[in-house]
Design a protein around this motif. Structure first.
Motif: not given
Lengths: 206, 206
Positions: A9-32
């Motif tokens: 769960x933590x890894x999942x959450x971390x990924x979303x945080x990083x992705x959003x930070x770097x890309x300026x938008x949150x990832x789509x389900x498919x990207x995740x």
DNA sequence: ATACTTACGAGTAACTTACGAGTAAAATAA
DNA sequence: TTATTTTACTCGTAAGTTACTCGTAAGTAT
């Protein structure tokens, strides 16, 4: 806000945080799904629902909002984070040594960009560029450069950091320190630009 | 004020801002259409309406106003900002040169703290510390230091950057590069610690 | 007239969500 | 010790929603 999160769960959450930070938008389900190695959107959906129930995740645009996941910053969280992945170690004259599990390093927020990455310098082979053992460099991934930019280049498999100067005869690589020699790229050399240098830093903390 | 703008919305907004800046008036729908590569005015209209609803765009001349789009300069900030004041210029052997109007420079958010400040290095008087002309250093304001920390110190009015090593005989200042001599602080010297070094960086942009 | 803005209907690809089912490991009951 | 239940995930797919696109026609200000 519930109990401790499992590592997954933590890894999942971390990924979303990083992705959003770097890309300026949150990832789509498919990207995740593809990044985290899942085989199904259902899995992603299960994570999102679970984390939402536990209060760690919210949808900013209501139901069915696209790319609308944001994490709930529990107030204990440190300030805004701005990090880029430390992709590897670089030493002049050797291949770049890639890291398997890239850790994230703090950088100024203005440097956040999906194409930016960090390398750590190993050894003093780059003192001619006034970059020392242990320093970090931030580069932008690209295969082209403008004259005058400092490039991370690979010549015949060996990394180098030099000022890119193309001219009518071919490509020259100038060191920042004029006491060192200018390298002229031979047409038969395998020459590739890996990125252009944006920033370098050194940390004195322990 | 819905914050999460998609990249396309953002690009649209950016274009209007730039166009207005350059041309002194906002673009017509048709100009937007051709520049941004749309095939229909309907698309442009959709963007305008969407951005207006989200509160990022306004019409300055009321309904049907021509070339009347302006951005709401609410939170114009791009990303999170993390800046510290550039307090002055430092060169070894000279007094620190204070700046009258300290500008703010980007730093990693983890360095944000009221006691932290930035100095820019002037000249190559600090190469023994492997810090070069034009580099920036981030220091924490303090008058005490622990052994092994690198301090921004003032000896008899002259700035220096060295590793702080107190011992039974007094205070020694070691350079990072062992080829240079160790300085021993005389008890009659006016010795003050200005801060301890946390971070240094160099910018390759422009 | 000319130079624009606005409204409307419709289409499509991108994206989220619901649902049904499965598995391996840990916890609990027998 | 074995049988069972629960927990923590995983998979595939169909259906639903949204983001964005198009074309055209009608409206409005100089």
């Amino acid at each position: 806000m519930n109990k401790a999160l499992s590592p997954k769960l933590k890894k999942f959450l971390d990924f979303i945080q990083r992705f959003t930070l770097v890309n300026g938008q949150s990832p789509s389900y498919e990207e995740i799904m593809s990044t985290l190695g899942f085989g199904s959107l259902g899995t992603v959906n299960w994570y999102v629902k679970t984390l939402e129930e536990k209060g760690h995740l919210s949808r900013i645009k209501g139901p069915n909002g696209k790319r609308a996941l944001i994490l709930n910053q529990n107030e204990t969280q440190t300030a805004t984070i701005a990090r880029l992945p430390l992709l590897g170690l670089i030493a002049a004259g050797e291949p770049i040594e890639a890291l398997e599990n890239p850790e994230m390093v703090d950088v100024p927020p203005s440097l956040l960009h999906p194409d930016h990455y960090v390398l750590q310098v190993k050894g003093n082979s780059m003192i001619e560029e006034q970059i020392h053992d242990g320093d970090f460099i931030v580069a932008k991934k690209t295969s082209i450069a403008r004259s005058g930019q400092i490039v991370v280049a690979i010549i015949n498999g060996e990394a180098t950091l030099k000022c890119y100067v193309p001219n009518s005869h071919g490509i020259e690589l100038h060191p920042r320190n004029p006491k060192f020699p200018i390298i002229t790229v031979d047409p038969t050399d395998d020459f590739r630009i890996n990125g252009v240098l944006l920033y370098s830093f050194r940390n004195y903390l322990n």
